[in-house]
Write an enzyme that holds these catalytic residues in place. Structure first.
Site, PDB file in Angstrom:
ATOM      1  N   CYS A  39     122.891 -82.314 -38.852  1.00  0.00           N
ATOM      2  CA  CYS A  39     121.758 -83.189 -39.180  1.00  0.00           C
ATOM      3  C   CYS A  39     120.589 -82.279 -39.525  1.00  0.00           C
ATOM      4  O   CYS A  39     120.145 -81.487 -38.683  1.00  0.00           O
ATOM      5  CB  CYS A  39     121.450 -84.044 -37.952  1.00  0.00           C
ATOM      6  SG  CYS A  39     119.954 -85.024 -38.117  1.00  0.00           S
ATOM      7  N   CYS A  44     119.781 -84.183 -46.447  1.00  0.00           N
ATOM      8  CA  CYS A  44     120.131 -85.080 -45.335  1.00  0.00           C
ATOM      9  C   CYS A  44     121.611 -85.353 -45.489  1.00  0.00           C
ATOM     10  O   CYS A  44     122.071 -85.702 -46.590  1.00  0.00           O
ATOM     11  CB  CYS A  44     119.340 -86.384 -45.425  1.00  0.00           C
ATOM     12  SG  CYS A  44     119.927 -87.663 -44.289  1.00  0.00           S
TER      13      CYS A  44
HETATM   14  N1  DGL Z   1     121.730 -87.183 -41.257  1.00  0.00           N
HETATM   15  C1  DGL Z   1     120.478 -86.700 -40.776  1.00  0.00           C
HETATM   16  C2  DGL Z   1     119.968 -85.535 -41.609  1.00  0.00           C
HETATM   17  O1  DGL Z   1     120.757 -84.771 -42.124  1.00  0.00           O
HETATM   18  C3  DGL Z   1     119.354 -87.649 -40.540  1.00  0.00           C
HETATM   19  C4  DGL Z   1     119.542 -89.046 -40.534  1.00  0.00           C
HETATM   20  C5  DGL Z   1     118.540 -89.795 -39.700  1.00  0.00           C
HETATM   21  O2  DGL Z   1     117.394 -89.998 -40.127  1.00  0.00           O
HETATM   22  O3  DGL Z   1     118.957 -90.170 -38.626  1.00  0.00           O
HETATM   23  O4  DGL Z   1     118.786 -85.340 -41.732  1.00  0.00           O
END
Ligand code: DGL
Length: 277
Positions: free
Chosen positions: A70, A181
């Site tokens: 993430c 993201c």
């Molecule tokens: N998948 C996460 C990222 O790579 C974030 C998603 C979220 O906002 O929860 O930033």
């Protein structure tokens, strides 16, 4: 022992998917913190506390390393977690700004990410370090994670949302689009239709998995392939997917329901299609 991979939700499957292809000999624990998704619109303090809980869960479940799949959680909490859990290799994903700038050949680079990632110092510092020619634009896309979590990957609503967010940019000037993201990988086909055909779309999962392999190897923790044939077939998702041991959790609960596991299988299938774009 296993490799723990986590995200706020289904975005982290992008990284797991890539890891399963490059490291089919490993066992994985995948954790989606669905009780707290999205992270990208929360406060730093909240995200730090969620990440800390997940890392403690990973430690108690015998993980030899943890990947923060993430970008938001990495930006906010990776350094702090490395200071707190010095005995545990912690690898974080970052937007692939450096390779994008290197390959942009003078064209502009758009980095799309969550609001928290865009406003964090970590990303700003990364851009300052690699963007001498001031080619990089940071664009926040606050709603895309919600669309992903609802399984809405291709729709008029998604297309309209992205068109609106991009309406103040001249898209012809971009050569690279960085998906900052992990959830955004599910929308690669829509990004592709909105961007000029020469725009190259890049994300950080391949680089992060390679870094994971380097770190595990340097600590003698990398499980080696059994045979040469394993190595040769490494890149073929279809031949690998049934042999790899993965346990999937949502906020601490092991998923055993066949319907939920089927849904995850479908997400892997979509990611396999997106990987080929
Ligand atoms: N998948 C996460 C990222 O790579 C974030 C998603 C979220 O906002 O929860 O930033």
């Amino acid at each position: 022992m296993k490799v723990g991979i986590f995200d706020s939700g289904i975005g982290g499957l992008t990284l797991l998917h890539q890891a399963m292809i490059l490291m089919p000999q490993e066992n994985f624990l995948f954790y989606a913190d669905t009780d707290h998704v999205p992270y990208g619109t929360k406060s730093r303090e909240q995200v730090i506390s969620y990440v800390d809980d997940v890392i403690q869960f990973m430690i108690s479940h015998d993980c030899k390393a943890v990947v923060i799949a993430c970008n938001t959680a990495t930006a906010v909490a990776a350094e702090l977690m490395r200071e707190r859990y010095t005995f545990l290799p912690i690898i974080g994903i970052e937007p692939a700004v450096k390779p994008a700038v290197e390959e942009s050949a003078g064209k502009r680079v758009m980095v799309v990410a969550t609001p928290l990632t865009v406003h964090e110092k970590k990303l700003k510092k990364l851009v300052e370090r690699v963007d001498d020619a001031h080619l990089v634009d940071l664009v926040e896309l606050p709603r895309l994670v919600e669309f992903a979590e609802c399984g809405e990957f291709v729709s008029d609503q998604v297309t309209r949302y992205l068109q609106e967010q991009f309406s103040s940019y001249t898209l012809e000037q971009y050569g690279e689009l960085v998906l900052g993201c992990t959830h955004f990988n599910y929308f690669k086909d829509t990004f592709q239709t909105l961007m000029p055909p020469y725009v190259h779309i890049i994300d950080g999962s391949l680089g992060t998995v390679r870094q994971l392999m380097r770190v595990l190897s340097s600590k003698g923790l990398l499980t080696l392939s059994q045979t040469e044939t394993d190595q040769k077939e490494n890149n073929n998702w279809e031949t690998l997917k049934n042999d790899i041991c993965v346990r999937y959790y949502t906020s601490g609960h092991l998923i055993t329901d066949p319907l939920q596991l089927k849904t995850i299988q479908h997400l892997h299938e979509r990611l396999e299609l997106m990987r080929k774009i």
